[in-house]
Design a protein around this motif. Sequence first.
Motif, PDB file in Angstrom:
ATOM      1  N   LEU A 145      49.587  28.589  44.644  1.00  0.00           N
ATOM      2  CA  LEU A 145      47.989  28.716  43.755  1.00  0.00           C
ATOM      3  C   LEU A 145      48.496  29.321  42.485  1.00  0.00           C
TER       4      LEU A 145
ATOM      5  N   THR B  17      46.794  27.206  39.362  1.00  0.00           N
ATOM      6  CA  THR B  17      46.591  27.100  38.010  1.00  0.00           C
ATOM      7  C   THR B  17      46.772  27.761  36.811  1.00  0.00           C
TER       8      THR B  17
ATOM      9  N   GLU C  50      37.030  35.601  34.517  1.00  0.00           N
ATOM     10  CA  GLU C  50      36.985  34.165  34.728  1.00  0.00           C
ATOM     11  C   GLU C  50      36.957  34.400  36.315  1.00  0.00           C
ATOM     12  N   ARG C  51      37.845  34.526  37.214  1.00  0.00           N
ATOM     13  CA  ARG C  51      38.012  34.288  38.117  1.00  0.00           C
ATOM     14  C   ARG C  51      37.178  35.135  39.777  1.00  0.00           C
ATOM     15  N   THR C  52      37.124  36.481  38.609  1.00  0.00           N
ATOM     16  CA  THR C  52      36.026  37.367  39.725  1.00  0.00           C
ATOM     17  C   THR C  52      35.275  36.808  40.880  1.00  0.00           C
ATOM     18  N   ARG C  53      34.867  35.802  40.664  1.00  0.00           N
ATOM     19  CA  ARG C  53      33.697  35.016  42.353  1.00  0.00           C
ATOM     20  C   ARG C  53      34.712  35.070  43.155  1.00  0.00           C
ATOM     21  N   GLU C  54      36.075  34.274  43.020  1.00  0.00           N
ATOM     22  CA  GLU C  54      37.081  33.725  43.122  1.00  0.00           C
ATOM     23  C   GLU C  54      38.017  34.982  44.600  1.00  0.00           C
ATOM     24  N   ILE C  55      38.185  36.123  43.415  1.00  0.00           N
ATOM     25  CA  ILE C  55      38.817  37.409  43.730  1.00  0.00           C
ATOM     26  C   ILE C  55      38.158  37.714  45.046  1.00  0.00           C
TER      27      ILE C  55
ATOM     28  N   LEU D 262      36.034  36.059  46.840  1.00  0.00           N
ATOM     29  CA  LEU D 262      36.132  35.679  47.936  1.00  0.00           C
ATOM     30  C   LEU D 262      37.198  36.308  48.911  1.00  0.00           C
ATOM     31  N   ILE D 263      38.199  35.626  48.540  1.00  0.00           N
ATOM     32  CA  ILE D 263      39.835  35.321  49.475  1.00  0.00           C
ATOM     33  C   ILE D 263      39.934  36.893  49.413  1.00  0.00           C
TER      34      ILE D 263
END
Length: 425
Positions: free
Chosen positions: A9, A13, A328-333, A335-336
């Motif tokens: 991953l 990225t 930038e990846r707050t929502r991705e974090i 979700l994880i």
Amino acid sequence: MLFSDSFSLAFRTIKSNKLRTGITVTIIALGITALIGIITAIASMNQSLKESFAIMGANSFFIHYRDWNVHIGDDGGQVKKTTKNALKEKKSNARRIISYQEAKLFKERYNFPALVSISLNGPQSVIVNNDKFKTNPNISMDGVDENYLAGSGYTLAGGRNLNKIDVESGRSICILGNSVAKKLYPNNVLTGLDKIINVAGIKYRVIGILKDKGSSAFLNADNVVLTPYNNVRRLFSTDGTSYNIGVMVNDVKDLDPAIGEAKGTFRPIRKVGFDEENNFSIDKSDSIAEVFVNALGSITTAAAFIGLITLIGAAIGLMNIMLVAVNERTREIGLIKAIGGTKKSIRAQFLLESVLISILGAILGILLGVIIGNVVGILLNTGFVIPWFWVVLGIVVCSAVGLFAGLYPAIKAARLDPIVALRYE
């Protein structure tokens, strides 16, 4: 999440953010390139220096009137002869040139079983020519005696050596270095024997041709014309020129006793008092090379400092980029975390990204540095050099830089509240 999953991953990225990754990798690579490039070039220079002074012979030492010191920086990298303790020397014991009489007395009085030679630097950077060919103005003319060839490791390809009558009379005869002979007599160097040539506009008869001794970037032992030192005294201005004394022992084990005997013989000749320091210097060929090598060490320190400053800047830049990536990846974090991702796995992912970027920069910098450094090596006619210690150190340091730069962003990402993160716009 397994380590392999985190690594995969992190790599994807990095690959998806080419511009950001490229800029950071370039910054890191510049620092490593400067460091590895300079270190590689210095390694090539050290190798060339050792080859240069190996030509002079391991079982020889030389008497000069001043010590060898190298100054790099303030005086444009020139090599100068200076005294180590000039301010401490007494006026009665001041360093002065080795005169003709002093050199001859040493040769007569030195009782150690060794070969003693006397030489005098003649005009340098001269042109040598015959009726058809001429050399570049890079030939050195030296006045020598009958022992100089053996003491300096030269061998005759043809003709004869100087004898005592040649030296005492100072007649206009010479022995050509192999490179000079090849330039003047390209078909067969031995055809130059007994021919008349011009050296710095003065006619000389060739009595000997030397075999190829080899050369390096710092010393070309074949670009020489050797003539009796009394000829140099007779035809050229030698005011202020010091005589050089060379001593060659039969066995390298006898070198230190021979040096001690030389000091005991030369001190009375130079009128050195019992309580005074020597007003002359004795150097072995390897010790002269060591002076140059130590001087190059200051460049190594400067290169390390430049690389360190660049890496500090790269670490700050990498940390900022990783913080931007976290935002930038707050929502991705979020979700994880929502599907069961742990703080440990999130920290590992961001740390891996940071370390991978740093290692990519290190690899690129090392490749460029080795290439640039070995270009210098090619110019110096040395072999291919890879400074393995600095290569490994560069990778370790860059890994540490990546770990340091990614630590705070990774902790920040791991501490995000999953509910808040999922609602982040």
